[in-house]
Design a protein around this motif. Structure first.
Motif, PDB file in Angstrom:
ATOM      1  N   ALA A   1      51.690  20.435  -6.700  1.00  0.00           N
ATOM      2  CA  ALA A   1      50.568  21.236  -6.230  1.00  0.00           C
ATOM      3  C   ALA A   1      51.148  22.552  -5.737  1.00  0.00           C
ATOM      4  CB  ALA A   1      49.815  20.526  -5.111  1.00  0.00           C
ATOM      5  N   VAL A   2      50.844  23.630  -6.438  1.00  0.00           N
ATOM      6  CA  VAL A   2      51.503  24.912  -6.200  1.00  0.00           C
ATOM      7  C   VAL A   2      50.495  25.922  -5.677  1.00  0.00           C
ATOM      8  CG1 VAL A   2      52.882  26.755  -7.223  1.00  0.00           C
ATOM      9  CG2 VAL A   2      53.090  24.420  -8.098  1.00  0.00           C
ATOM     10  N   GLY A   3      50.781  26.508  -4.519  1.00  0.00           N
ATOM     11  CA  GLY A   3      49.953  27.564  -3.963  1.00  0.00           C
ATOM     12  C   GLY A   3      50.436  28.921  -4.436  1.00  0.00           C
ATOM     13  N   ILE A   4      49.545  29.725  -4.984  1.00  0.00           N
ATOM     14  CA  ILE A   4      49.861  31.097  -5.399  1.00  0.00           C
ATOM     15  C   ILE A   4      49.353  32.022  -4.308  1.00  0.00           C
ATOM     16  CG2 ILE A   4      49.720  32.805  -7.226  1.00  0.00           C
ATOM     17  CD1 ILE A   4      50.893  30.193  -8.196  1.00  0.00           C
ATOM     18  N   ILE A   5      50.261  32.709  -3.626  1.00  0.00           N
ATOM     19  CA  ILE A   5      49.937  33.469  -2.419  1.00  0.00           C
ATOM     20  C   ILE A   5      50.223  34.947  -2.648  1.00  0.00           C
ATOM     21  CG2 ILE A   5      50.400  33.670   0.057  1.00  0.00           C
ATOM     22  CD1 ILE A   5      51.677  30.867  -0.110  1.00  0.00           C
ATOM     23  N   GLY A   6      49.413  35.795  -2.048  1.00  0.00           N
ATOM     24  CA  GLY A   6      49.661  37.231  -2.118  1.00  0.00           C
ATOM     25  C   GLY A   6      48.449  38.002  -1.641  1.00  0.00           C
TER      26      GLY A   6
END
Length: 429
Positions: free
Chosen positions: A77-82
């Protein structure tokens, strides 16, 4: 056998501002000849610039993403943050094959279900039920497979009464409820979710996060999740990718990725307290700088509500002060000049004797219970009391901190901004 399910190599996406193509047929033909026939670099992309919206550019070619490389394992489960404009949504569109990359390659094993914006993949003239079958067909599922899941999808979405109504008559909340239910329950190996869940109500958001957790941890499927809700990223994801101006600036465990983002994403103006004259006190000690630190002693400009916060005050020592009697107060004010929260060193049993050998003191706030928003910090140093005649240095708006929503009650529901519990102040003489 490798368990890599997504591999991205040298991925880039360029856009031309203001027009489609290069502007003329001759330039389009030149680009086709150079890139497709001769196999050389596109001459019109050499002058492309990084997608930094805070500065004026000279080129009309902008790299939304540039040289992105990462690998994702099955079940991650990968969070893409920015920040806004960092390239998060563009990356998800490339992974979902909504658009194609300018350069680079994406290798994916398995089917992808995407929820990129409200109504993704829905035909407005079809009913909710018909759109469920349409989405399943797009994923390559047989009709009987979709029928087997249909009741579960309708029940999860909570729109059973309107399931045979054309979705063009749905509210945005109903749209996203059904769209998420379809994407989450149809049997894809990869689920990609952009921050459309903000449309739904708090109860449904909690339900969605629980379902995504079950998909990842219980079913072994892969989830890619874009969100500005750092508490949700930390609870749902086991890893994170931080994007900044179209580039990957950090990749690692979700907690570390969130801490990196909070410490680097928002650069406030330099705080020059050294020459501030609008202050009270005898200035035996002078506050010349303020830092906010997280639980890893990293400098941050943002903090999640309910998490630890350290306030470090950099001090210029000008005259002797009995540090055993030093009183420090800090107060947080909202943008309407309301005092929202305050902390006192004597109540916190803070010890400032370290100032004998250093040039800073700290107040450690184990749980920063304050609602989401931006706050100005006012600082008071006093000699043993809060009376005006004991002021050493009092500075208003000495620093600014941004607070993000947090799940302070551990219920899966983050606190909201706008309603504050104002605590007693300490600047009355």
């Amino acid at each position: 056998m490798s368990n890599k399910i997504i591999k991205v190599e040298n991925l880039s996406k360029a856009y031309q501002i203001g027009q489609i193509g290069t502007g003329t047929i001759s330039k389009d033909l030149e680009r086709f000849w150079v890139t497709k026939v001769l196999g050389k670099e596109d001459p019109f992309l050499r002058i492309g610039e990084t997608n930094d919206r805070s500065v004026k550019g000279e080129s009309n070619i902008v790299w939304s993403l540039r040289d992105i490389n990462f690998e994702i394992n099955q079940g991650d489960a990968v969070g893409i943050i920015g920040k806004n404009g960092a390239g998060k949504s563009t990356l998800l569109k490339l992974l979902s094959r909504v658009t194609s990359p300018t350069t680079g390659e994406i290798k994916v094993k398995g089917r992808i279900a995407s929820l990129l914006e409200v109504g993704t993949g829905f035909h407005p003239e079809l009913t909710g039920r018909e759109n469920v079958y349409l989405n399943g067909a797009i994923l390559g599922m047989r009709k009987k497979e979709i029928t087997r899941k249909l009741d579960e999808i309708i029940d999860f979405s909570g729109v059973e009464r309107y399931i045979d109504t054309p979705v063009k008559r749905y509210s945005s909340g109903m749209y996203v409820r059904l769209a998420f239910a379809v994407a989450a329950h149809l049997e894809s190996e990869i689920l990609i979710v952009d921050e459309v869940l903000a449309v739904g109500d708090a109860e449904f958001q909690k339900k969605c996060l629980g379902k995504m957790s079950d998909i990842s941890k219980g079913q072994g499927r892969t989830v890619l999740f874009v969100s500005h809700n750092m508490a949700a990223v930390k609870s749902l994801c086991n890893s994170g990718i931080v994007l900044e101006n179209g580039k990957v600036v950090y990749q690692g465990e979700s907690d570390d990725a969130v801490n990196f983002y909070l410490s680097n994403s928002s650069k406030t103006k330099d705080i020059s307290l050294q020459n501030r004259l609008d202050r009270l006190g005898n200035l035996k000690l002078k506050v010349v700088g303020v830092d906010f630190l997280n639980d890893k002693n990293q400098s941050v400009t943002q903090v999640i509500s309910g998490e630890l916060l350290k306030v470090r005050l950099h001090i210029e020592k000008r005259s002797f002060v009995d540090l055993s009697k030093l009183f420090v107060g800090i107060a947080f004010f909202d943008n309407q000049e309301n005092r929202v929260l305050s902390f006192f060193s004597d109540e916190m049993a803070s010890d400032f004797t370290n100032l004998e050998k250093s040039n800073y003191i700290e107040l450690n706030i184990p749980k920063f219970f304050i609602r989401a928003g931006g706050y100005d910090l006012t600082i008071q140093l006093s000699d043993g009391s809060t009376r005006a005649d004991s002021f050493i240095d009092v500075v208003e708006k000495a620093a600014e901190i941004f607070v993000l929503p947090g799940d302070i009650w551990q219920t899966g529901k983050t606190n909201r901004a706008g309603t504050y519990a104002v605590l007693p102040g300490f600047f009355e003489s």
